[in-house]
Design a protein around this motif. Structure first.
Motif, mmCIF file in Angstrom:
data_model
loop_
_atom_site.group_PDB
_atom_site.id
_atom_site.type_symbol
_atom_site.label_atom_id
_atom_site.label_comp_id
_atom_site.label_asym_id
_atom_site.label_seq_id
_atom_site.Cartn_x
_atom_site.Cartn_y
_atom_site.Cartn_z
ATOM 1 N N ASN A 243 20.692 16.948 -35.084
ATOM 2 C CA ASN A 243 21.033 15.813 -34.232
ATOM 3 C C ASN A 243 22.311 16.077 -33.441
ATOM 4 N N ARG A 244 23.237 16.829 -34.037
ATOM 5 C CA ARG A 244 24.494 17.187 -33.367
ATOM 6 C C ARG A 244 24.344 18.427 -32.487
ATOM 7 N N TYR B 234 17.538 19.468 -46.549
ATOM 8 C CA TYR B 234 16.802 18.657 -45.566
ATOM 9 C C TYR B 234 17.738 17.708 -44.823
ATOM 10 N N MET B 235 18.594 16.995 -45.563
ATOM 11 C CA MET B 235 19.489 16.039 -44.921
ATOM 12 C C MET B 235 20.508 16.739 -44.027
ATOM 13 N N LEU B 236 20.995 17.908 -44.459
ATOM 14 C CA LEU B 236 21.942 18.665 -43.633
ATOM 15 C C LEU B 236 21.272 19.176 -42.356
ATOM 16 N N ILE B 237 20.054 19.716 -42.483
ATOM 17 C CA ILE B 237 19.341 20.193 -41.301
ATOM 18 C C ILE B 237 19.178 19.073 -40.281
ATOM 19 N N VAL C 68 22.970 28.849 -41.012
ATOM 20 C CA VAL C 68 22.238 28.991 -42.269
ATOM 21 C C VAL C 68 22.856 28.121 -43.353
ATOM 22 N N ILE C 69 22.011 27.371 -44.041
ATOM 23 C CA ILE C 69 22.389 26.591 -45.213
ATOM 24 C C ILE C 69 21.813 27.318 -46.425
ATOM 25 N N THR D 134 20.612 24.533 -31.447
ATOM 26 C CA THR D 134 20.926 25.531 -32.476
ATOM 27 C C THR D 134 19.820 25.569 -33.521
ATOM 28 N N GLU D 135 19.402 26.787 -33.899
ATOM 29 C CA GLU D 135 18.458 26.936 -35.005
ATOM 30 C C GLU D 135 19.216 26.722 -36.317
ATOM 31 N N VAL D 136 18.757 25.759 -37.118
ATOM 32 C CA VAL D 136 19.383 25.463 -38.408
ATOM 33 C C VAL D 136 18.340 25.712 -39.495
#
Length: 305
Positions: free
Chosen positions: A98-99, A90-93, A183-184, A103-105
């Motif tokens: 924001n950056r 969640y925090m990475l997405i 993708v994470i 882009t689809e994350v």
């Protein structure tokens, strides 16, 4: 991203998200993740990214919080690993969107199959959770069953770390990547599962995220692997007066060197397995140097002999 970009698997260490000695605080993690997102956003200009992250500090914190509740039995590590995938994902997405707003994350809850008879269950080595002084360890609740080992000048909990055998969601990750998603996945090395009596069951362990990232990179046919950590490079003779950063090396060149099994050892193993199997390149170094590592101006690059 576009379909003509090569694919890069990035292994982001849990200690890069929460540095050694920092309080296990959500806002500190958000700040560190925002800095990581800056490097990842720059990498995404040249590469199609698949991101694997560590969870050692975070899953250890969840276990510590979990042990404080006496009304229910403690949750096993596979469930806590799944929780950490959601939390860190969640925090990475959020930071990446924001950056990279266009882009689809996507974060994929990822299971990784292991061998339930892996010898790692007889010799725990994987550090998780916070570091402790000896008096702090003595004050821990008696009977928690934790195994503690030295981590630098501190003590830290260790748990079994079986070798990853198969990324179960690899096809889903490949599909998302083909549709230009950043993708994470395989957070914390993945949720450890094993086939027991014909059914997949969670296993009490934590998988090394670098070995898992290397396996994933091979399964999805990635072009390169980048291992970002709190060390700026791989060093020969680490800790000795003769220590020297290796800027360019090969699996054969690394074979005669010793690397600690609790830190750089799994990274070297993961790197060599990827290079020897695919012929691709591996970079190892500090988070802030991610782009420079791949360009060969910082960190360590490992290529085929």
């Amino acid at each position: 991203m576009n379909r003509h970009q090569p694919t890069l698997v990035v292994a982001l260490g849990g200690n890069a998200l929460l540095r050694r000695g920092q309080p296990l605080d959500a806002e500190i993690q958000r700040s560190n993740i925002a800095m990581a997102a800056a490097t990842l956003a720059t990498l995404s200009q040249e590469w199609r990214l698949v991101l694997v992250h560590g969870n050692g500090p975070q899953v250890g914190l969840l276990a510590l919080q979990n042990s404080a509740c006496h009304d229910v039995p403690p949750y096993p590590l596979d469930i806590l690993g799944a929780e950490s995938q959601g939390m860190i994902g969640y925090m990475l997405i959020q930071a990446l969107k924001n950056r990279l707003p266009d882009t689809e994350v996507t974060a994929v809850l990822t299971q990784v199959e292991i061998d339930p008879n892996d010898p790692a269950f007889q010799a725990p080595t994987k550090f998780i959770g916070p570091v402790y002084t000896a008096p702090q360890v003595a004050a821990l609740p008696v009977g928690n069953g934790w195994v503690m080992k030295a981590d630098g000048q501190y003590l830290r909990r260790v748990v079994p770390s079986p070798r990853p055998q198969r990324i179960i969601e690899a096809q889903a990750i490949t599909t998302l990547t083909a549709h230009d998603h950043l993708v994470i996945c395989s957070g914390g090395g993945g949720i450890p599962v094993a086939a027991i009596h014909g059914e997949m069951r969670g296993i009490e362990a934590v998988i090394d995220k670098d070995l898992s990232a290397s396996l994933l990179a091979r399964q999805i046919n990635a072009d390169a692997l980048l291992i970002l950590t709190d060390a700026d490079a791989v060093y020969a003779d680490w800790g000795k007066p003769t220590q020297e950063a290796l800027r360019q090396t090969t699996p054969r060149g690394l074979a005669s060197m010793h690397f600690d099994s609790g830190s750089m050892g799994p990274k070297i193993q993961a790197a060599c397995e990827f290079v020897n199997t695919t012929g691709g390149m591996v970079g190892i170094g500090a988070l802030a140097d991610g782009v420079a590592i791949l360009h060969g101006t910082k960190g360590t690059r490992i290529t085929r002999d």
